[in-house]
Write an enzyme that holds these catalytic residues in place. Structure first.
Site, PDB file in Angstrom:
ATOM      1  N   ASN A   1       7.567  -2.152   2.007  1.00  0.00           N
ATOM      2  CA  ASN A   1       6.978  -2.956   3.071  1.00  0.00           C
ATOM      3  C   ASN A   1       7.896  -4.065   3.558  1.00  0.00           C
ATOM      4  O   ASN A   1       7.790  -4.510   4.695  1.00  0.00           O
ATOM      5  CB  ASN A   1       5.632  -3.545   2.612  1.00  0.00           C
TER       6      ASN A   1
ATOM      7  N   CYS B   1       1.817 -10.622   2.135  1.00  0.00           N
ATOM      8  CA  CYS B   1       0.869 -10.954   1.082  1.00  0.00           C
ATOM      9  C   CYS B   1       1.408 -12.041   0.159  1.00  0.00           C
ATOM     10  O   CYS B   1       0.663 -12.682  -0.545  1.00  0.00           O
ATOM     11  CB  CYS B   1       0.552  -9.706   0.259  1.00  0.00           C
TER      12      CYS B   1
HETATM   13  N1  PLP Z   1       0.910  -1.388  -0.437  1.00  0.00           N
HETATM   14  C1  PLP Z   1       1.766  -1.737   0.526  1.00  0.00           C
HETATM   15  C2  PLP Z   1       3.137  -1.138   0.552  1.00  0.00           C
HETATM   16  C3  PLP Z   1       1.403  -2.656   1.514  1.00  0.00           C
HETATM   17  O1  PLP Z   1       2.273  -3.001   2.466  1.00  0.00           O
HETATM   18  C4  PLP Z   1       0.085  -3.206   1.472  1.00  0.00           C
HETATM   19  C5  PLP Z   1      -0.325  -4.226   2.454  1.00  0.00           C
HETATM   20  O2  PLP Z   1       0.398  -5.159   2.749  1.00  0.00           O
HETATM   21  C6  PLP Z   1      -0.786  -2.785   0.457  1.00  0.00           C
HETATM   22  C7  PLP Z   1      -0.338  -1.889  -0.473  1.00  0.00           C
HETATM   23  C8  PLP Z   1      -2.199  -3.302   0.379  1.00  0.00           C
HETATM   24  O3  PLP Z   1      -2.975  -2.714   1.395  1.00  0.00           O
HETATM   25  P1  PLP Z   1      -4.420  -3.252   1.795  1.00  0.00           P
HETATM   26  O4  PLP Z   1      -4.184  -4.407   2.700  1.00  0.00           O
HETATM   27  O5  PLP Z   1      -5.094  -2.121   2.524  1.00  0.00           O
HETATM   28  O6  PLP Z   1      -5.144  -3.612   0.550  1.00  0.00           O
END
Ligand code: PLP
Length: 391
Positions: free
Chosen positions: A160, A336
């Protein structure tokens, strides 16, 4: 008038990896389920319930089609974080008879890393594979750490923060050869690049609607039902929805929206990817030509077409973000964790020095980004970096 002086809406949104706007067709697909077909999908004794259930059935087929799965292999959840928790904790509990070893990667999303840390407190042994300077794992390292106690390999499809895409097919093959389950967090990949669970040998896969022009708060877990049939222990107790794997009344409007988003992605994603690749490359070219001492982080070949992570040497990342806030919405790393004043764990794992890691920005373009917006953001970023460097 130069392109960058055209009227554009500011701040320009270049944070599509954090979340995407809902596609108008997605909103249209959701609306009837709020006010007209508002039945509970579990109410099987009247037409309101049947209509809601029909919406879920269609969505399940649309989600499955995006990743070449079967509809009955899709479990709807509240998002990818929940899907990831269900996959990793569910496998850990179901396969306790076989072993307690999980292999993952240092550059995973926090949802995976924190789930693994939680299981470590319960007795799991977790190996965190290192990555090379380009963000890719060495598959020989993976082979070397598999033991008879290994029950799960969990690898992020596309990072991400950097967009780096792992060799998922090779990892799937290693998992199969060693009879270990393979879980893939495909949140940034599914709907953006080809994601075929059968071809890639994936046993469990997490997706999220809000990264692919769908609504927030809904996601899905793919659970393979054949060769092998994956067993999972549910993490929520209740009404036994989703074949007992995820109790709780289904969020029908959101599920219908996720289905529509997947159906749009099937049709649009390959053309959109090439358009975004041009825009992303244009942004990188403008920045690298306009500024000295900039580095693109991560493998630039095995990379999502719309992501660029750039370190600007000698600049404080916080001041850079603050200075750009009126012009563009970008991220200092993972959205996040960007509230924490820590350098990105992904860049540190790739061996990027702390100062440089703190001086990095993640640009992620999307389906609605224009060339004028790219020119504008490049111009403002170059001017600000020069100003902060005192050039
Ligand atoms: N995994 C990855 C690679 C992400 O980019 C994200 C969100 O930023 C997530 C998991 C978590 O997703 P969600 O927002 O649907 O809980």
């Amino acid at each position: 008038m130069p392109a960058s002086k055209k009227m554009i809406e500011t701040p320009v949104y270049l944070d599509y990896n954090a979340t995407t706007p809902c596609h108008p067709d997605v909103v249209a697909a959701m609306l009837p389920f709020f006010t007209k077909w508002y039945g509970n999908a579990a109410s099987n004794n009247h037409s309101y319930g049947w209509q809601a259930a029909e919406g879920v059935t269609i969505a399940r087929e649309q989600v499955a089609a995006l990743i070449n799965a079967r509809p009955e292999e899709i479990v709807f959840t509240s998002g990818a974080t929940e899907a990831i928790n269900l996959a990793i904790k569910g496998v850990y509990e179901a396969y306790a008879f076989k072993g307690n070893h999980i292999i993952t990667v240092a550059t995973e999303h926090r949802a995976v890393l924190d789930t693994c840390a939680h299981l470590e407190k319960k007795g799991a042994v977790v190996t965190y594979l290192p990555v090379q300077a380009d963000g890719l794992i060495n598959t020989e390292d993976l082979k070397a750490c598999i033991t008879p106690a290994t029950i799960l390999i969990a690898v992020l499809f596309a990072n991400n923060e950097t967009g780096v895409v792992q060799d998922i097919k090779a990892i799937g093959k290693i998992a199969k050869e060693n009879e270990v389950l393979f879980f893939c967090d495909a949140v940034q990949a599914a709907g953006k690049i080809r994601t075929d669970v059968l071809d890639l040998g994936i046993d469990l896969l997490a997706m999220s609607a809000h990264k692919i022009y769908g609504p927030k708060g809904v996601g899905a877990l793919y659970v393979r039902r054949k060769d092998p049939r994956v067993k999972l222990i549910a993490q929520l107790d209740g009404g036994g929805h989703e074949k007992g794997l995820r109790s709780g009344t289904l969020n029908v409007p959101a599920i219908a929206g996720m289905g529509k988003a997947c159906a749009i992605a099937v049709k649009e994603m390959h053309v959109a990817a090439e358009r975004m690749r041009l825009l992303r490359n244009r942004l990188e070219t403008l920045l690298l030509e306009g500024l000295k001492d900039c580095v693109v982080n991560g493998n630039t070949v095995n990379r999502l077409p719309h992501v660029s992570n750039i370190s600007f040497k000698g600049v404080d990342g916080g001041r850079l973000l603050n200075g750009l806030v009126a012009y563009t919405a970008v991220s200092s790393g993972s959205a996040c964790t960007s509230a924490l004043p820590k350098p990105s764990h992904v860049l540190l794992a790739m061996g990027v020095e702390e100062d440089l890691a703190k001086a990095s920005l993640r640009f992620s373009v999307g389906w609605f980004t224009s060339a004028e917006e790219i020119n504008f953001v490049a111009e403002k970023t170059i001017a600000l970096v020069k100003q902060l460097r005192g050039e």
